[in-house]
Design a protein around this motif. Structure first.
Motif, short mmCIF file in Angstrom:
data_model
loop_
_atom_site.label_atom_id
_atom_site.label_comp_id
_atom_site.label_asym_id
_atom_site.label_seq_id
_atom_site.Cartn_x
_atom_site.Cartn_y
_atom_site.Cartn_z
N ASP A 180 0.85 -1.19 0.00
CA ASP A 180 0.00 0.00 0.00
C ASP A 180 0.89 1.25 0.00
N SER A 181 0.71 2.09 -1.02
CA SER A 181 1.55 3.28 -1.15
C SER A 181 1.31 4.30 -0.06
N SER A 182 0.17 4.18 0.65
CA SER A 182 -0.11 5.15 1.72
C SER A 182 0.76 4.92 2.95
N VAL A 183 1.35 3.73 3.09
CA VAL A 183 2.18 3.44 4.26
C VAL A 183 3.61 3.09 3.88
N VAL A 184 3.91 2.95 2.58
CA VAL A 184 5.24 2.55 2.14
C VAL A 184 5.71 3.56 1.10
N THR A 185 6.90 4.07 1.28
CA THR A 185 7.51 4.97 0.31
C THR A 185 8.26 4.18 -0.75
N GLU A 186 8.65 4.87 -1.81
CA GLU A 186 9.38 4.21 -2.89
C GLU A 186 10.74 3.71 -2.40
N GLN A 187 11.39 4.45 -1.54
CA GLN A 187 12.68 4.03 -1.01
C GLN A 187 12.54 2.75 -0.18
N GLN A 188 11.50 2.70 0.66
CA GLN A 188 11.27 1.50 1.46
C GLN A 188 10.94 0.31 0.57
N ALA A 189 10.16 0.52 -0.48
CA ALA A 189 9.82 -0.58 -1.39
C ALA A 189 11.08 -1.12 -2.07
N THR A 190 12.02 -0.24 -2.42
CA THR A 190 13.28 -0.69 -3.03
C THR A 190 14.10 -1.52 -2.05
N GLN A 191 14.13 -1.11 -0.79
CA GLN A 191 14.86 -1.89 0.22
C GLN A 191 14.24 -3.27 0.41
N TYR A 192 12.92 -3.35 0.45
CA TYR A 192 12.25 -4.64 0.58
C TYR A 192 12.55 -5.53 -0.62
N GLN A 193 12.61 -4.94 -1.80
CA GLN A 193 12.91 -5.72 -3.00
C GLN A 193 14.31 -6.30 -2.95
N GLN A 194 15.29 -5.54 -2.47
CA GLN A 194 16.65 -6.06 -2.34
C GLN A 194 16.70 -7.25 -1.40
N SER A 195 15.95 -7.17 -0.31
CA SER A 195 15.91 -8.29 0.64
C SER A 195 15.29 -9.52 0.00
#
Length: 529
Positions: free
Chosen positions: A381-396
């Motif tokens: 959900d974009s309302s609670v996750v920023t683009e930077q956080q989404a990129t970090q989760y993708q790396q993990s």
């Protein structure tokens, strides 16, 4: 009574006319909104909620259930296709138990119970009894199949051979059964469940073999028994295929659960959607290794299991050939002519040692499956996750995929691994509260109630202000009336007048000469009355 109603109407009219046009609109709108809020609240609190108690019914079962509900006085709703019946939620559980205990739901089948109830005191012919018996047998087999998990509908047709005393056991005809099953949406029977269908039909019908049973599905085609029952074992859902599918689903669910456990503390379970797709290799391999292991501090000779030492010495004397060959008178040509004596000795020693090396046998079987490939998709959900956080989760998640594919034999670059992980960040529509049908959300009801109270309070404020202003104006008029000089009103000597015509003449003269005084006189009389 009419005078009282007239007085009430006059008071209401006077109360209404004392307000301005704007105040009348405020009062009318407040009353209308308050009435609407009361109507909605009463309808919401007094409405009857229905829930589906019976579904997937045929016309016979629907008629029986409706007849029972009518007799018990329980309201119900029949669906448009006539296959579902809804009853009030408060009575749903009891209605299910009562109707189930009475056996009203037969799914269009007639069992042996119905056969006994419809028996006649006079009796039936043999042909009529045979027809009823076959129908009852069909119904019993149908009810057995419907009791199995995942079966929604069943149609059974059993054919029994004609009995004859002149036919031997080898020449007797065998019974046959044809079954059509409709499974519930999403249900896929395993081979064990398919075998159970065949066993139920076989044991329920006398003189019936597995070969005489035909079971077809409306969604999966013909079903075949396994080889253990005498079939080909090529059903739509073989045991091996089911095991592999179950292993794949278990693996994907396990990875999905771990990803959810990882992301849940940071984004919340309701703010993410996880999907895992995998491809597993179920090829089984076995490796056997026989290794010879040397012993330490033994010059790699092994363990001595046998040792033998022998020694042999020999001593003797003998002649040796001598002289010139073939020179004597009696000698043979080229043959030694004489011999000389000599002593000899020999010694023989033999050592035999048997060694046993240390042997090691290893049997290595591969794992039940290997991961050939895997793909992970995560929606946040974009309302609670920023683009930077989404990129970090993708790396993990990329690191997780690389670990899963370590034994796959694929030499993947970082770019190829990253293509197997997708993280999407967008707004979730599921978070918005939605109302369906005529149901009203409690928040809407609370808002309507607050609005009605606000309007009611505003209307009350205007009414109180109006009354205060009217009282203030009345007080000012009273004070002005007391301060004004009193006007002496004309009088008419009624006591000295002998007839009504004289009174009328005096009034007419007063009205002509002094109309204002005449009006004040009339007002005085009206006040006195």
């Amino acid at each position: 009574m009419n005078e009282k109603w007239a007085q009430v109407r006059e008071k209401l009219t006077g109360f209404w006319n004392q307000y301005s046009k704007k105040q009348k609109w405020v009062l009318a709108s407040t009353a209308a909104l308050l009435l609407l809020a009361v109507i909605l609240l009463v309808s919401w609190l007094s409405r009857t909620e229905y829930e589906v108690a019976f579904q997937n019914l045929d016309s016979t079962d629907s008629a029986a259930i409706m007849q029972y509900l009518d007799g018990q006085g329980i309201p119900y709703k029949l669906s448009a296709d006539g296959t579902s019946i809804s009853v009030p939620s408060a009575s749903a559980s009891r209605a299910r138990v009562d109707i189930g205990s009475q056996g009203l739901i037969q799914n269009g089948s007639m069992g042996f119970k119905e056969l006994s109830q419809s028996s006649s005191a006079i009796g039936t012919t043999q042909e009529e009894f045979n027809v009823k018996y076959r129908n009852a047998l069909n119904g019993e087999v149908q009810q057995l199949l419907l009791s199995k998990q995942g079966v929604q509908r069943a149609k059974v047709l059993v054919t029994l051979p004609q009995e004859s005393v002149f036919v031997s056991e080898a020449d007797k005809e065998k019974a046959s059964a044809s079954v059509v099953l409709t499974f519930k949406p999403g249900f896929r029977p395993s081979q064990d469940e398919i075998d159970s269908y065949f066993k139920l039909v076989k044991t329920a019908v006398p003189n019936l073999d597995i070969d005489g049973i035909t079971i077809a599905s409306t969604t999966s085609g013909d079903l075949e028994p396994s080889s253990a029952l005498g079939g080909t074992g090529t059903g739509v859902a073989g045991g091996l295929i089911e095991q592999q599918l179950a292993s794949t689903r278990s693996f994907e669910n396990d990875i999905k659960k771990k990803i959810q456990q990882f992301l849940s503390p940071m984004v919340g379970t309701e703010n993410m959607v996880v999907n895992v797709v995998s491809s597993l290799n179920f090829d089984k391999s076995t490796t056997e290794a026989n290794n010879v292991v040397p012993l330490p501090n033994n010059d790699n000779k092994g363990i001595i299991i046998g040792e033998e030492h022998t020694s042999e010495t020999t001593t003797g004397s003998g002649g040796s050939t001598g002289g010139i060959a073939g020179t004597g008178q009696t000698d043979v040509a080229n043959y030694p002519g004489g011999a000389a004596s000599s002593n000899s000795s020999s010694e023989k020693t033999t050592d035999t040692i048997n060694y046993e090396p240390s042997r090691e046998k290893k049997v290595i079987e591969s794992a039940p499956y290997k991961v050939k490939d895997v793909s992970i998709s995560v929606g946040l959900d974009s309302s609670v996750v920023t683009e930077q956080q989404a990129t970090q989760y993708q790396q993990s998640l990329i690191s997780t995929v690389r670990t899963l594919l370590a034994d796959s034999g694929l030499n993947l670059t970082d770019e190829e691994v990253s293509k197997r992980v997708t993280v999407v960040s967008q707004a979730f529509n599921a978070n918005a509260a939605q109302s369906t049908g005529l149901a009203i959300s409690p928040y809407w009801l609370a808002g309507i109630g607050v609005l009605a109270l606000a309007l009611l309070g505003g209307g009350g404020y205007f009414i109180v202000a109006r009354r205060r202003r009217a009282a203030r104006e009345a007080a000012e008029l009273a004070a002005a009336a007391e301060a004004a000089p009193k006007v002496e009103l004309p009088t008419i000597d009624i006591d000295n007048v002998s007839s009504e015509s004289q009174v009328r003449k005096q009034l007419e003269n007063l009205a002509k000469r002094k109309p204002e005084e005449f009006v004040n006189l009339l007002r005085t009389w009206l006040v006195d009355e």
